[in-house]
Scaffold this active site. Sequence first.
Site, PDB file in Angstrom:
ATOM      1  CE  LYS A  23      -1.941   1.458   4.246  1.00  0.00           C
ATOM      2  NZ  LYS A  23      -1.462   3.004   4.393  1.00  0.00           N
ATOM      3  CG  ASP A 307       3.265   1.195   9.606  1.00  0.00           C
ATOM      4  OD1 ASP A 307       2.853   1.955  10.421  1.00  0.00           O
ATOM      5  OD2 ASP A 307       3.634   1.479   8.516  1.00  0.00           O
ATOM      6  NE  ARG A 399      -6.826   4.161   6.283  1.00  0.00           N
ATOM      7  CZ  ARG A 399      -5.770   4.954   6.751  1.00  0.00           C
ATOM      8  NH1 ARG A 399      -5.947   5.005   7.936  1.00  0.00           N
ATOM      9  NH2 ARG A 399      -4.727   5.156   6.136  1.00  0.00           N
TER      10      ARG A 399
END
Length: 422
Positions: A23, A307, A399
Site C-alpha cells: 500500500k 507499523d 485500509r
Amino acid sequence: MVEAFKIIGGQPLKGTLKVEGAKNAALPIFVGTLIEKGTYILRNVPNLMDIRTLIKLLESLGLVIEKLDEHSYKIENKGITNLVASYDLVKKMRASFLVMGPMLAHEKRATVSLPGGCAIGSRPVDLHLKGFEALGVKINIEHGYVEAIADDLKGNKIVFDFPSVGATENVVMAAVKAKGTTIIENAAREPEIDDLCNFLNKMGAKITGIGTGTLIIEGVEKLYPCEYSIIPDRIVAGTFIIASLMFDGEIIVDGVVRNHIESFISKLEEMGAVFEIEGNILKVKSKLKDLKAGKATTMPHPGFATDLQSPMMTLMCLVNGTSEIKETIFENRFMHVPELNRMGAKISADSSTAIITGINNFSSAEVMASDLRAGASLILAALKANGESIVNRIYHVDRGYEKLEEKLRAIGANIVRFKAEI
Ligand code: UD1
C-alpha cells in the site's frame, strides 16, 4: 452502522497466506503519475480502501483511471485540470498530501488541504513544506489549505531534521524536474521510497543514492510514462509472520522480501524464532512455547517498523517473561493496549513505553480497532482466544489488509463480517 468482525478463536490455522502489493509504495507511485502526461500501467496494486480513496482524489485532479484487473490499473494523464486537492478528499487519508510534489513538478503550483491530525498523532507537514521552500516554492497557508507556487523549481540541498517518509517522497517528486541538482540529506530509507525512486527512474528521472540516507536528484526536462509493478507489502508480510509464530508455524507466508524486514526478522530470531526462507516463501520452524521475551524500539528504516509494533505486541503477550516495546515515531500509538488488556493481556504503558507480561492465552471479548495496525493486532489476538470475540470498526483494517477475512477463512479461521451498532 459500521462493519465488524466476529471471530470464534482457538481454531487451528494451517495453509498459505499471500502478501499483495505494498500500500505505502502504491500510494506515492500512483501519485507520481501526475508528474508527466501520458498513459501508465501499474501492476501488483493492492485492492484496498486507501487506493480507492486516492483514485477518487486523482480523478478529481483530472486523471482518467481504469481498473484492468484486480491488481492492475491504466492511468491516463492528459493534463491536470484542477489544481486544488479538497479537504473532503485529503482528510480521509494523510498520504493524499503527496499530490503536492508532483503537481508542483507538473504545473509549478498546487493548493492542497492540510490533512489534519489522526488517531496516532498530530502528524504535521512542516518537513514537506521546508523541502518545497528550499526548491524555491512560495508557501502560503490559508483557510486550512496550503497554497504552493513557484516561478521555477531549482535544485538545492535539503537536510531533514527527521527522516520523514512522506516528506522525502513529496520532495523527491517535486525535484525530479527541477533545474539543477537536489540533495536530500537524512532522507527516509524505507523500501517504499526505493520503489518510488525506481519508478521515477523508469520514467527517466535521475535519482541516485537510492536506499541510502542521501538522495541525489539531477533534474531532467521531461519524463516519460511507463509500466511498473509494485513491491510486496512488508507490513502485511510481518503481520502474517506473527500469525504464523502464534500458530506454531502452520501458516506459510508467500511474498516476503527478507531485506525489507531484516530488523523485524532478527528481532524475532533473538526471541527464539526459527525461519526458513526460500525465495519469497517464509516458513516458521519454531513453536510458540519456545519463544522468549524480547525488547523492541521503533525506529526509521532499517530499524524496527512502527507499523509492526502492535502486531509484535500481540505476540509478546503470548511469550514467557516480560517484554518491552518503545514507540519513538508516533506519540499516540498504543491505543491497542487497553483493548488487548480487555482480552486478558497484562500490559502497562505510558505514552512511549509498554511493558508486556506474558500470559497463557487471550480471553475472547468485544474490542474496538482505533487505527489500521491496532486493528490487526486485535484480530490476531481474537484468532487465538477461545470463544467469540468482536472486533469493531474494521474499516481501519480494510485500509491496509486486502480481503483479510477471506484469506483467514481459507486457512481455517472462523471469521465473519457483519454490520454492528458501533
Ligand atoms: C508513513 C507511512 C506510515 C508509517 C510511517 C512511519 C505511508 C502512506 N504511511 O507515514 O504507515 O507508519 O511512514 O514509518 O507511507 N513528521 C513531522 N513533520 C513532517 C512529517 C512528519 O514532524 O512534516 C513526523 C510525524 O508526525 C511522525 C514522524 O515524523 O511523528 C514520522 O512521520 P513520517 O515518516 O512522515 O510518516 P508518514 O509519511 O506520515
